[in-house]
Design an enzyme around this catalytic site. Structure first.
Site, short mmCIF file in Angstrom:
data_model
loop_
_atom_site.label_atom_id
_atom_site.label_comp_id
_atom_site.label_asym_id
_atom_site.label_seq_id
_atom_site.Cartn_x
_atom_site.Cartn_y
_atom_site.Cartn_z
N TYR A 119 106.73 74.78 155.61
CA TYR A 119 106.21 73.87 156.64
C TYR A 119 104.70 73.98 156.67
CZ TYR A 119 106.63 70.97 160.78
OH TYR A 119 106.54 69.93 161.67
N LYS A 123 133.64 61.27 151.55
CA LYS A 123 133.03 60.81 150.31
C LYS A 123 131.85 61.70 149.93
CE LYS A 123 133.25 57.13 147.51
NZ LYS A 123 134.45 56.37 147.11
N ASP A 169 133.60 50.63 151.66
CA ASP A 169 134.47 50.06 152.69
C ASP A 169 133.81 48.93 153.45
OD1 ASP A 169 136.36 51.86 151.88
OD2 ASP A 169 136.09 53.24 153.54
N GLY A 208 140.21 40.37 146.26
CA GLY A 208 139.15 40.95 147.08
C GLY A 208 138.19 41.74 146.23
N ALA A 209 137.53 42.70 146.84
CA ALA A 209 136.49 43.47 146.14
C ALA A 209 137.01 44.12 144.88
CB ALA A 209 135.92 44.53 147.09
N ASN A 240 147.33 51.16 149.02
CA ASN A 240 147.46 52.51 149.56
C ASN A 240 147.34 52.45 151.09
OD1 ASN A 240 147.78 55.27 149.26
ND2 ASN A 240 145.63 55.67 148.86
#
Length: 394
Positions: free
Chosen positions: A49, A104, A147, A206-207, A297
Site C-alpha cells: 500500500y 462458475k 445465463d 435458443g442460445a 437439464n
C-alpha cells in the site's frame, strides 16, 4: 496426470444429497479473496500500500498495458449475468442467480487457476447491460457472459466483443457448442460414420441451439435441421426472427418442412437443446446406429434409458448418467489459453481446437458410454488451454 477413473467418467452414481448439505455448502458463499503476497510487517505494508503502491500506479498511468503485469487484471475473469435464463430455472433475477455465478467462478479457479468474480446486473435492458460491462471492463482480463436469455444474449455478446479488446464469450452458447462438437466427433467414431456425412437434427433455436448449429457447420457438418416450438426452422416460414432467418439460410439443405416427426425420419443424430419432451416412438424412425444427445437439464427431452433403446450412443447434461455434456470441459481451458496468449478475441478456430483437444483425451478408451472425459478429469483444462493458446499465437 492420472487415467480417468470410473468416477471421472461420470459413470459412478452420486449419493443422494440432502437439503442441509446443499445449504451448508453455500453458507456465506463459495468464494473468498486471499492474499498472494505477505502482509505481516511494516515493510510489507509499505510495499503493498502506501507509499509503494504509488510507484506502481504511476507506472501503469505511463504504460497502461502494464496493468496486466502489475495487477490481477491479466488473470481475472468477470462472470456476468442478469439472471434471465438460469439453467433449469429460467428468469429468476439477478440476486437469485448469484449462487450460479459464484459456482462458475469456483470452477474457473479449480480447473484453470484463473481468478474470477461474479457480477449480476439488475436489469434486462440490453443498452444498460452493455454499458455496465464496458464501464467496468478495465478491472478484468476477460468476460464470461452467463445465463442471459435469447435473443438478447446475441446482441449483448456482439456489442461487448466489438467494444472491448479482451476475450469475451457467452458460455451458454459457445461452451455448450464446443463440448457438443467434441462428443459428436467421438460418437461418430463409435458408430463408424464420418461426421461430415451425418444428418443432424437440433431441437431448440435458443442460445445453445444457434451456437451448436454454427460450430457443426464450421466442423464440416452440412445436413442440419433445426427445430423450434413451431417446427422446422426453414425459409418458407414468415414468423422467423432475424436470428432464425440466418439459421434457415444456412441449414436444412434438403428443404424439409413440418415438425419433429419429419425431421427425425432417417436422421443420424438428435441433439436436444430445448425444455420440451419428445415422443420416444419417433426415435425409432432414425437411422441405424443413431446418436442421441438429450441435453435439457435437469429433465432431458427423453429419458436416457429410453433413448438407449433407439440409439447406440446416448449423452445427457446430467451427472448421474454416462457421457455428460458439461461446459466445465470447455470454458476454463478456453479462457486460460486465450489469456496465456494475450489474445484479444476468442475465434472460431480456437473453439474448434478446444473441441478437438477434448475429444482427443478419450483416446483408445472410446466406447458408447465414454465419448467425452468426465467433468473432474484433470487433463482437460490444460489440454484445452494449450490448444487454444497454440491457435491464438499463430
Amino acid at each position: 496426470m492420472t487415467t480417468p477413473t470410473a468416477d471421472d467418467k461420470g459413470q459412478a452414481p452420486a449419493a443422494a444429497i440432502t437439503d442441509d448439505e446443499i445449504f451448508a455448502g453455500h453458507h456465506h458463499g463459495k468464494l473468498a479473496v486471499e492474499l498472494s503476497r505477505p502482509l505481516e510487517t511494516q515493510r510489507d505494508l509499505s510495499i503493498a500500500y502506501t507509499p509503494g503502491v504509488a510507484r506502481v500506479c504511476t507506472a501503469i498511468a505511463e504504460e497502461p498495458e502494464r496493468a496486466k503485469e502489475l495487477t490481477w487484471t491479466g488473470r481475472l475473469v468477470a462472470v456476468i449475468s442478469d439472471g434471465s435464463a438460469v439453467l433449469g430455472l429460467g428468469d429468476i433475477g439477478a440476486s437469485a442467480s448469484l449462487p450460479v455465478m459464484e459456482g462458475k467462478c469456483a470452477l474457473f479457479k479449480r480447473f484453470s487457476g484463473l481468478n474470477a468474480i461474479p457480477i449480476v446486473i439488475d436489469t434486462n435492458d440490453v443498452d444498460a447491460i452493455v454499458d455496465t460491462i464496458v464501464r467496468i471492463s478495465p478491472t478484468f482480463g476477460a468476460i464470461n457472459l452467463e445465463d442471459i436469455s435469447a435473443p438478447r444474449c446475441f446482441e449483448i455478446e456482439d456489442r461487448v466483443k466489438a467494444a472491448l479488446d479482451i476475450p469475451v464469450m457467452h458460455d451458454d452458447q459457445h461452451g455448450t457448442a464446443i463440448v457438443v462438437l467434441a462428443a459428436l466427433m467421438n460418437a461418430a467414431r463409435v458408430v463408424g460414420k464420418d461426421i461430415t456425412d451425418l444428418k443432424v437434427v437440433i431441437s431448440g433455436s435458443g442460445a445453445a441451439g444457434v451456437a451448436v448449429t454454427k460450430i457443426l457447420h464450421e466442423a464440416g457438418v452440412s445436413d442440419i435441421v433445426v427445430l423450434d416450438s413451431k417446427g422446422v426452422v426453414e425459409s418458407g416460414r414468415s414468423d422467423l426472427t432475424p436470428t432464425k432467418q440466418a439459421i434457415a439460410a444456412d441449414s436444412n439443405p434438403r428443404g424439409i418442412s413440418g415438425g419433429v416427426e419429419t425431421a427425425l425420419d432417417g436422421a443420424d443424430v438428435f441433439i436436444g437443446l430445448s425444455s420440451g419432451t419428445i415422443d420416444p416412438e419417433l426415435l425409432s424412425t432414425m437411422a441405424d446406429d443413431a446418436i442421441i444427445f438429450a441435453l435439457s437439464n435437469p429433465n432431458p427431452e427423453v429419458a436416457p434409458d429410453v433413448a438407449a433403446r433407439y440409439a447406440t450412443v446416448v449423452a445427457t447434461g446430467r451427472s448421474d448418467f454416462p457421457n455428460q455434456i458439461n461446459n466445465v470441459l470447455a470454458f476454463p481451458g478456453v479462457f486460460r489459453g486465450a489469456l496465456d496468449a494475450d489474445a484479444t478475441y476468442i475465434t472460431e478456430e480456437m473453439k474448434l481446437a478446444a473441441a478437438s483437444a477434448i475429444a482427443a483425451l478419450v483416446g483408445e478408451e472410446l466406447a458408447p458410454d465414454y465419448i467425452v472425459p468426465g467433468a473432474l478429469d484433470e487433463r482437460v483444462a490444460p489440454a484445452v488451454a494449450a490448444a487454444v493458446e497454440a491457435v491464438a499465437r499463430v
